[in-house]
Write a protein that holds these residues in place. Structure first.
Motif, PDB file in Angstrom:
ATOM      1  N   GLY A 158      47.541 -54.564 -18.656  1.00 16.81           N
ATOM      2  CA  GLY A 158      46.994 -53.387 -18.001  1.00 16.81           C
ATOM      3  C   GLY A 158      47.919 -52.827 -16.933  1.00 16.81           C
ATOM      4  O   GLY A 158      48.749 -53.534 -16.358  1.00 16.81           O
ATOM      5  N   LYS A 159      47.742 -51.547 -16.672  1.00 16.38           N
ATOM      6  CA  LYS A 159      48.536 -50.878 -15.648  1.00 16.38           C
ATOM      7  C   LYS A 159      47.733 -50.820 -14.353  1.00 16.38           C
ATOM      8  O   LYS A 159      46.550 -50.503 -14.362  1.00 16.38           O
ATOM      9  CB  LYS A 159      48.899 -49.463 -16.112  1.00 16.38           C
ATOM     10  CG  LYS A 159      49.897 -48.754 -15.219  1.00 16.38           C
ATOM     11  CD  LYS A 159      50.341 -47.461 -15.873  1.00 16.38           C
ATOM     12  CE  LYS A 159      51.450 -46.799 -15.074  1.00 16.38           C
ATOM     13  NZ  LYS A 159      51.919 -45.559 -15.736  1.00 16.38           N
ATOM     14  N   VAL A 160      48.385 -51.110 -13.240  1.00 14.02           N
ATOM     15  CA  VAL A 160      47.722 -51.098 -11.931  1.00 14.02           C
ATOM     16  C   VAL A 160      48.145 -49.831 -11.191  1.00 14.02           C
ATOM     17  O   VAL A 160      49.342 -49.577 -10.987  1.00 14.02           O
ATOM     18  CB  VAL A 160      48.084 -52.350 -11.108  1.00 14.02           C
ATOM     19  CG1 VAL A 160      47.491 -52.256  -9.708  1.00 14.02           C
ATOM     20  CG2 VAL A 160      47.588 -53.604 -11.815  1.00 14.02           C
ATOM     21  N   TYR A 161      47.165 -49.046 -10.771  1.00 15.72           N
ATOM     22  CA  TYR A 161      47.432 -47.793 -10.068  1.00 15.72           C
ATOM     23  C   TYR A 161      47.293 -47.961  -8.555  1.00 15.72           C
ATOM     24  O   TYR A 161      47.806 -47.146  -7.792  1.00 15.72           O
ATOM     25  CB  TYR A 161      46.466 -46.710 -10.562  1.00 15.72           C
ATOM     26  CG  TYR A 161      46.618 -46.423 -12.034  1.00 15.72           C
ATOM     27  CD1 TYR A 161      47.435 -45.391 -12.489  1.00 15.72           C
ATOM     28  CD2 TYR A 161      45.987 -47.222 -12.988  1.00 15.72           C
ATOM     29  CE1 TYR A 161      47.604 -45.146 -13.844  1.00 15.72           C
ATOM     30  CE2 TYR A 161      46.142 -46.996 -14.338  1.00 15.72           C
ATOM     31  CZ  TYR A 161      46.953 -45.955 -14.770  1.00 15.72           C
ATOM     32  OH  TYR A 161      47.123 -45.729 -16.108  1.00 15.72           O
TER      33      TYR A 161
ATOM     34  N   SER B 141      41.271 -43.833   4.224  1.00 14.35           N
ATOM     35  CA  SER B 141      41.703 -43.523   2.862  1.00 14.35           C
ATOM     36  C   SER B 141      43.164 -43.892   2.678  1.00 14.35           C
ATOM     37  O   SER B 141      43.919 -44.049   3.653  1.00 14.35           O
ATOM     38  CB  SER B 141      41.492 -42.037   2.542  1.00 14.35           C
ATOM     39  OG  SER B 141      42.337 -41.233   3.353  1.00 14.35           O
ATOM     40  N   ALA B 142      43.549 -44.020   1.407  1.00 16.68           N
ATOM     41  CA  ALA B 142      44.941 -44.337   1.067  1.00 16.68           C
ATOM     42  C   ALA B 142      45.284 -43.699  -0.266  1.00 16.68           C
ATOM     43  O   ALA B 142      44.423 -43.562  -1.136  1.00 16.68           O
ATOM     44  CB  ALA B 142      45.139 -45.857   0.995  1.00 16.68           C
ATOM     45  N   PRO B 143      46.552 -43.308  -0.448  1.00 17.31           N
ATOM     46  CA  PRO B 143      46.968 -42.746  -1.748  1.00 17.31           C
ATOM     47  C   PRO B 143      47.158 -43.854  -2.780  1.00 17.31           C
ATOM     48  O   PRO B 143      47.530 -44.987  -2.446  1.00 17.31           O
ATOM     49  CB  PRO B 143      48.298 -42.072  -1.420  1.00 17.31           C
ATOM     50  CG  PRO B 143      48.833 -42.856  -0.258  1.00 17.31           C
ATOM     51  CD  PRO B 143      47.645 -43.296   0.543  1.00 17.31           C
ATOM     52  N   LEU B 144      46.865 -43.541  -4.035  1.00 16.80           N
ATOM     53  CA  LEU B 144      47.155 -44.472  -5.110  1.00 16.80           C
ATOM     54  C   LEU B 144      48.674 -44.595  -5.269  1.00 16.80           C
ATOM     55  O   LEU B 144      49.430 -43.677  -4.906  1.00 16.80           O
ATOM     56  CB  LEU B 144      46.546 -43.997  -6.425  1.00 16.80           C
ATOM     57  CG  LEU B 144      45.028 -43.767  -6.482  1.00 16.80           C
ATOM     58  CD1 LEU B 144      44.609 -43.490  -7.924  1.00 16.80           C
ATOM     59  CD2 LEU B 144      44.261 -44.948  -5.919  1.00 16.80           C
ATOM     60  N   ASP B 145      49.099 -45.705  -5.813  1.00 17.55           N
ATOM     61  CA  ASP B 145      50.531 -45.872  -6.068  1.00 17.55           C
ATOM     62  C   ASP B 145      50.999 -44.939  -7.181  1.00 17.55           C
ATOM     63  O   ASP B 145      52.159 -44.531  -7.225  1.00 17.55           O
ATOM     64  CB  ASP B 145      50.829 -47.326  -6.458  1.00 17.55           C
ATOM     65  CG  ASP B 145      50.464 -48.290  -5.336  1.00 17.55           C
ATOM     66  OD1 ASP B 145      50.626 -47.920  -4.164  1.00 17.55           O
ATOM     67  OD2 ASP B 145      49.995 -49.405  -5.643  1.00 17.55           O
ATOM     68  N   GLU B 146      50.059 -44.628  -8.073  1.00 16.69           N
ATOM     69  CA  GLU B 146      50.352 -43.714  -9.182  1.00 16.69           C
ATOM     70  C   GLU B 146      49.065 -42.979  -9.531  1.00 16.69           C
ATOM     71  O   GLU B 146      47.980 -43.553  -9.454  1.00 16.69           O
ATOM     72  CB  GLU B 146      50.874 -44.494 -10.389  1.00 16.69           C
ATOM     73  CG  GLU B 146      51.331 -43.615 -11.529  1.00 16.69           C
ATOM     74  CD  GLU B 146      51.973 -44.411 -12.656  1.00 16.69           C
ATOM     75  OE1 GLU B 146      51.931 -43.927 -13.815  1.00 16.69           O
ATOM     76  OE2 GLU B 146      52.505 -45.506 -12.383  1.00 16.69           O
TER      77      GLU B 146
ATOM     78  N   ILE C  20      41.078 -54.780  -3.295  1.00 19.84           N
ATOM     79  CA  ILE C  20      40.803 -53.558  -4.056  1.00 19.84           C
ATOM     80  C   ILE C  20      41.829 -53.410  -5.174  1.00 19.84           C
ATOM     81  O   ILE C  20      43.034 -53.603  -4.953  1.00 19.84           O
ATOM     82  CB  ILE C  20      40.869 -52.322  -3.139  1.00 19.84           C
ATOM     83  CG1 ILE C  20      39.951 -52.493  -1.916  1.00 19.84           C
ATOM     84  CG2 ILE C  20      40.503 -51.055  -3.906  1.00 19.84           C
ATOM     85  CD1 ILE C  20      40.217 -51.469  -0.826  1.00 19.84           C
ATOM     86  N   ILE C  21      41.359 -53.050  -6.350  1.00 15.56           N
ATOM     87  CA  ILE C  21      42.281 -52.765  -7.453  1.00 15.56           C
ATOM     88  C   ILE C  21      41.730 -51.602  -8.280  1.00 15.56           C
ATOM     89  O   ILE C  21      40.534 -51.539  -8.559  1.00 15.56           O
ATOM     90  CB  ILE C  21      42.520 -54.012  -8.348  1.00 15.56           C
ATOM     91  CG1 ILE C  21      43.584 -53.705  -9.407  1.00 15.56           C
ATOM     92  CG2 ILE C  21      41.235 -54.500  -8.977  1.00 15.56           C
ATOM     93  CD1 ILE C  21      44.049 -54.935 -10.171  1.00 15.56           C
ATOM     94  N   ILE C  22      42.614 -50.680  -8.620  1.00 21.16           N
ATOM     95  CA  ILE C  22      42.317 -49.597  -9.568  1.00 21.16           C
ATOM     96  C   ILE C  22      43.267 -49.801 -10.738  1.00 21.16           C
ATOM     97  O   ILE C  22      44.488 -49.791 -10.561  1.00 21.16           O
ATOM     98  CB  ILE C  22      42.553 -48.197  -8.955  1.00 21.16           C
ATOM     99  CG1 ILE C  22      41.873 -48.063  -7.588  1.00 21.16           C
ATOM    100  CG2 ILE C  22      42.074 -47.117  -9.926  1.00 21.16           C
ATOM    101  CD1 ILE C  22      40.381 -48.132  -7.597  1.00 21.16           C
ATOM    102  N   THR C  23      42.714 -50.004 -11.928  1.00 22.14           N
ATOM    103  CA  THR C  23      43.540 -50.312 -13.087  1.00 22.14           C
ATOM    104  C   THR C  23      42.925 -49.700 -14.339  1.00 22.14           C
ATOM    105  O   THR C  23      41.846 -49.094 -14.282  1.00 22.14           O
ATOM    106  CB  THR C  23      43.689 -51.851 -13.241  1.00 22.14           C
ATOM    107  OG1 THR C  23      44.455 -52.149 -14.403  1.00 22.14           O
ATOM    108  CG2 THR C  23      42.340 -52.527 -13.355  1.00 22.14           C
ATOM    109  N   ASP C  24      43.618 -49.857 -15.462  1.00 23.41           N
ATOM    110  CA  ASP C  24      43.078 -49.366 -16.734  1.00 23.41           C
ATOM    111  C   ASP C  24      42.773 -50.525 -17.675  1.00 23.41           C
ATOM    112  O   ASP C  24      42.711 -50.364 -18.891  1.00 23.41           O
ATOM    113  CB  ASP C  24      44.027 -48.365 -17.393  1.00 23.41           C
ATOM    114  CG  ASP C  24      45.406 -48.931 -17.646  1.00 23.41           C
ATOM    115  OD1 ASP C  24      45.570 -50.175 -17.608  1.00 23.41           O
ATOM    116  OD2 ASP C  24      46.352 -48.149 -17.880  1.00 23.41           O
ATOM    117  N   SER C  25      42.558 -51.712 -17.069  1.00 20.96           N
ATOM    118  CA  SER C  25      42.295 -52.900 -17.881  1.00 20.96           C
ATOM    119  C   SER C  25      41.294 -53.804 -17.166  1.00 20.96           C
ATOM    120  O   SER C  25      41.546 -54.246 -16.039  1.00 20.96           O
ATOM    121  CB  SER C  25      43.601 -53.672 -18.129  1.00 20.96           C
ATOM    122  OG  SER C  25      43.328 -54.980 -18.587  1.00 20.96           O
TER     123      SER C  25
END
Length: 423
Positions: A19-22, A79-84, A340-345
């Protein structure tokens, strides 16, 4: 070189999660506050609470820190910006995961996270409750009855934030809990708490994205001769003669006029009334089945002209989500956020949870149990000491020997007139 089946399986077993981590944040360095922005143009400074960088009062690892609300009855924003940039498409789900620990006895306060669009136009200094968001997810508690896990998705076609229809409960104890949201390209949603699925369903069913497929036919009306009365009065059942003449109450025949009754002073004595055992209430005819009964009339349904299928309900970030943030109000504070993690997996999020949440879970619970046991021991010792010194008896005697003022005096001393003027 040809690999054996065993070698292939062994290779697969050690393969990293694909998975990709954003976005990923563990707050374990002092530079965390350079990655995050506290809004300076949202509320007056006096109304904003301070974020503490801490592991909390109980933890599995003292060096594993998060950010915690620290001042009661305050607003909290960060708040914080996503890495991608994360952009929804048919090739991948959206997975949002983080941990929440309520060290206080939470009475009213939110602990939800927001995934936001905006890109370069996102103004972190003005981040507030009015800032548009794509997803709002996480626990919210207010009072004893309102304890739920929010899941709110923005739907561009309605320009509305849609709340999940069937409420999802949340955890309210004092240890950390893991909250995970998965929105998949097959238009389903799934919510996990501590990696256990607590809700799964189709987006169209769980949220009011779409108009209903069918509606009641606006031209259809129940026929005037439609009989939907199942039971009717028996026409052969006749009220008995003299039924209405039976009184509800009658004089008590066993009552005796008091010997000291004076008719001149007290008036004419009358025996008290008692319930009449022959009285049967208002007469009603017996019911029989209605021979003309057709059953309940069902309004016919027709296709809804406003219904439009949408196969892209899952695209909550179709124009790109670029930031993550917390925007909260808490009456009693002490909530700590971490990992905290935002991912697609989902597998990627679960692997991250094993490295973080599950690794420190038992140690944190053990430390809390020990602290609570020690606190109880101290309380018991204080009570025993007070009893031994006669403090409890003296308190009782002192209260008993006090001359308590009457209610009016107490209210006057409290300045009730001035208090009432506040209303």
């Amino acid at each position: 070189m040809k690999l054996s089946n065993a070698a292939v399986l062994a290779a697969l077993s050690v393969s990293p999660v694909a998975g990709k981590v954003y976005f990923k944040e563990q707050f374990n360095d002092e530079a965390w506050n350079k990655r995050w922005t506290i809004p300076s143009k949202w509320k007056p400074k006096a109304e904003m609470g301070k974020w503490e960088h801490t592991a909390g009062k109980w933890y599995g690892d003292k060096d594993d820190k998060g950010i915690q609300t620290s001042e009661d009855a305050r607003f909290y924003g960060i708040s914080a910006p996503l890495d991608e940039v994360y952009t929804s498409d048919a090739s991948k789900p959206l997975v949002i995961q983080y941990t929440v620990k309520h060290e206080q006895k939470l009475d009213c306060g939110g602990a939800y996270i927001k995934l936001l669009p905006g890109g370069k136009k996102f103004d972190a200094d003005k981040f507030s409750g009015d800032t548009p968001y794509s997803v709002m997810f996480g626990p919210d508690v207010c009072g004893t009855s309102n304890k739920k896990t929010h899941c709110i998705l923005h739907y561009d076609k309605k320009d509305e934030n849609l709340l999940i229809k069937k409420e999802v409960s949340c955890e309210t104890d004092k240890v950390s809990h893991l909250y995970t949201l998965v929105i998949s390209p097959d238009n389903t949603v799934e919510i996990f708490i501590d990696d256990k699925s607590v809700r799964k369903g189709a987006l169209a069913d769980e949220f009011d994205f779409l108009e209903p497929k069918e509606i009641k036919d606006p031209d259809a009306k129940k026929p005037e001769d439609w009989v939907d009365e199942k039971m009717i009065d028996d026409p052969s059942d006749v009220k008995p003669a003299g039924y209405d003449d039976i009184p509800k109450e009658i004089p008590d025949e066993t009552a005796v006029k008091p010997s000291d009754w004076d008719d001149e002073d007290d008036g004419e004595w009358e025996a008290p009334l008692i319930p009449n055992k022959d009285y049967k209430g208002e007469w009603k005819a017996k019911k029989i089945e209605n021979p003309l009964y057709k059953g309940p009339w069902v309004h016919p349904m027709v296709p809804n002209p406003k219904y439009q299928e949408d196969t892209d309900l899952f695209k909550v970030c179709k124009d790109g989500c670029t930031h993550v943030g917390f925007e909260l109000w808490q009456v009693k504070t002490g909530t700590l956020f971490d990992d905290i993690i935002i991912t697609d997996s989902l597998e990627e999020a679960q692997a991250f949870a094993k490295e973080t949440f599950f690794k420190k879970k038992e140690g944190e619970k053990k430390m809390l149990d020990e602290q609570e046991a020690e606190d109880k021991k101290k309380q018991d010792e204080e009570m025993e000491k007070m009893k031994a010194e006669g403090g409890m008896d003296d308190m009782d005697m002192g209260m008993g020997g006090m001359d308590m003022p009457d209610d009016d005096a107490m209210m006057g001393g409290m300045g009730m007139d001035g208090f009432e003027d506040e209303f």
